[in-house]
Motif scaffolding. Structure first.
Motif, PDB file in Angstrom:
ATOM      1  N   PHE A   1      96.114  85.646  33.246  1.00 23.52           N
ATOM      2  CA  PHE A   1      96.170  84.743  33.650  1.00 23.52           C
ATOM      3  C   PHE A   1      97.368  83.714  34.041  1.00 23.52           C
ATOM      4  CE2 PHE A   1      91.440  85.221  32.665  1.00 23.52           C
ATOM      5  CZ  PHE A   1      90.812  84.444  34.442  1.00 23.52           C
TER       6      PHE A   1
ATOM      7  N   THR B   1      99.163  86.237  37.132  1.00 22.80           N
ATOM      8  CA  THR B   1      98.605  85.468  38.119  1.00 22.80           C
ATOM      9  C   THR B   1      98.888  83.764  38.508  1.00 22.80           C
ATOM     10  OG1 THR B   1      96.775  87.434  38.073  1.00 22.80           O
ATOM     11  CG2 THR B   1      96.779  85.020  39.587  1.00 22.80           C
TER      12      THR B   1
ATOM     13  N   SER C   1      89.808  79.932  42.970  1.00 23.34           N
ATOM     14  CA  SER C   1      89.637  80.858  42.701  1.00 23.34           C
ATOM     15  C   SER C   1      87.912  81.578  42.493  1.00 23.34           C
ATOM     16  CB  SER C   1      90.891  82.097  41.402  1.00 23.34           C
ATOM     17  OG  SER C   1      90.389  80.986  40.008  1.00 23.34           O
TER      18      SER C   1
ATOM     19  N   GLU D   1      86.581  91.379  35.447  1.00 26.03           N
ATOM     20  CA  GLU D   1      87.412  90.232  35.801  1.00 26.03           C
ATOM     21  C   GLU D   1      88.605  90.735  35.629  1.00 26.03           C
ATOM     22  OE1 GLU D   1      86.907  87.337  33.160  1.00 26.03           O
ATOM     23  OE2 GLU D   1      85.516  88.790  32.383  1.00 26.03           O
ATOM     24  N   TYR D   2      89.452  91.219  35.033  1.00 28.28           N
ATOM     25  CA  TYR D   2      90.631  91.683  34.374  1.00 28.28           C
ATOM     26  C   TYR D   2      91.486  92.499  35.406  1.00 28.28           C
ATOM     27  CZ  TYR D   2      88.230  90.182  30.015  1.00 28.28           C
ATOM     28  OH  TYR D   2      87.719  89.765  29.568  1.00 28.28           O
TER      29      TYR D   2
ATOM     30  N   LYS E   1      91.781  90.711  38.549  1.00 30.98           N
ATOM     31  CA  LYS E   1      93.147  89.642  38.807  1.00 30.98           C
ATOM     32  C   LYS E   1      94.313  90.179  38.897  1.00 30.98           C
ATOM     33  CE  LYS E   1      91.403  86.062  37.212  1.00 30.98           C
ATOM     34  NZ  LYS E   1      91.997  85.200  38.374  1.00 30.98           N
TER      35      LYS E   1
END
Length: 214
Positions: free
Chosen positions: A14, A17, A95, A156-157, A160
Motif C-alpha cells: 500500500f 502503491t 481505488s 488483492e495483494y 496491488k
C-alpha cells in the motif's frame, strides 16, 4: 506487539502503491471501452434488471463506473446478483475495494473462502475467489475477481502488485472488481449454489473485455 509477515507485505504494497500513483503525478493513458450499462441484459437463460446504488454507497466507492444488476431465470428459483466496479484511473485516491471489506457487516460473516480457476465459455481460465457467507440461517455463495488489462486475479495483494507494475510499464491504472452472489437455498447444497454462480460467471466473463479494456 508482533505482526505477521502478511501484515507487513500489505503495508509495503500500500505504501509503494501510494508513493508511485500519487507521487509521480502522471496522467493515465486512457483506453476506449463501452459503458458498463451496455453489459448484456440477456445471458443465455438469465435476464437482468438494473438496481439503483444508494448515494451513500457511491460516495464510499469513489470516482468510477458501477453496475448493480439482478439476473433471474425461468430455470432457477434463485437469482444471481452482479456487481461491477470499474475505475478508469486509480491515481486520484479512488481505488477498488476488497470484498473482504465490503461483504462483512450487517450481520454477515465468512463461513469459508478459497481461490479457484473458473473456465469461461470462451475456454479462457479466470482466477477467482469464492466465499460462503452467512447471516443467521441465510447463506450466500460469492464469486469475485479483479480484472485489468486482460488479466484476472483473486488476490488483492497481486491486484496491488499489478497495479504498480502496469502503472510503470504501460502508464495505466484502470481496473475493475467483478462480483457475483447467489443465495444458497434452504433445500439445496452449497455445490448446487456454486454451480449456479459459476455457470453464470462463465457466460459473463468472456463479455467483459468490451467494458474492462485489455
Amino acid at each position: 506487539m508482533n505482526f505477521a509477515p502478511r501484515f507487513w507485505v500489505v503495508v509495503i504494497l500500500f505504501v509503494a502503491t501510494s508513493a508511485l500513483l500519487y507521487g509521480r503525478g502522471d496522467k493515465d493513458r486512457q483506453v476506449a471501452s463501452e459503458p458498463l450499462s451496455a453489459v448484456p441484459n440477456q445471458l443465455s437463460q438469465w435476464t437482468g434488471k438494473d438496481r439503483p446504488i444508494d448515494d451513500r454507497v457511491l460516495e464510499v466507492l469513489g470516482s468510477g463506473e458501477f453496475l448493480s444488476r439482478l439476473y433471474t431465470s425461468s430455470q432457477s428459483e434463485l437469482p444471481v446478483d452482479l456487481f461491477i466496479g470499474y475505475f478508469p484511473s486509480q491515481r486520484s485516491g479512488s481505488s477498488i475495494h476488497s470484498p473482504k471489506n465490503c461483504l462483512p457487516g450487517a450481520g454477515w460473516y465468512f463461513d469459508s473462502s478459497k481461490h479457484d480457476v473458473l473456465t469461461g465459455d470462451d475456454g479462457k481460465p479466470y482466477k477467482v475467489g469464492e466465499y460462503v457467507i452467512s447471516n443467521g440461517s441465510a447463506k450466500q455463495y460469492v464469486i469475485y475477481w479483479y480484472q485489468a488489462h486482460g488479466r484476472s486475479v483473486a488476490s488483492e495483494y497481486w491486484a496491488k502488485y499489478y497495479l504498480v507494475h502496469d502503472a510503470i510499464a504501460t502508464n495505466r491504472t484502470d481496473g475493475a472488481l467483478v462480483r457475483v452472489i447467489t443465495p444458497i437455498g434452504s433445500t439445496e447444497s452449497v455445490a448446487q449454489a456454486r454451480a449456479r454462480a459459476t455457470g453464470f460467471a462463465a457466460q459473463l466473463a468472456p463479455q467483459l473485455h468490451r467494458f474492462i479494456p485489455d
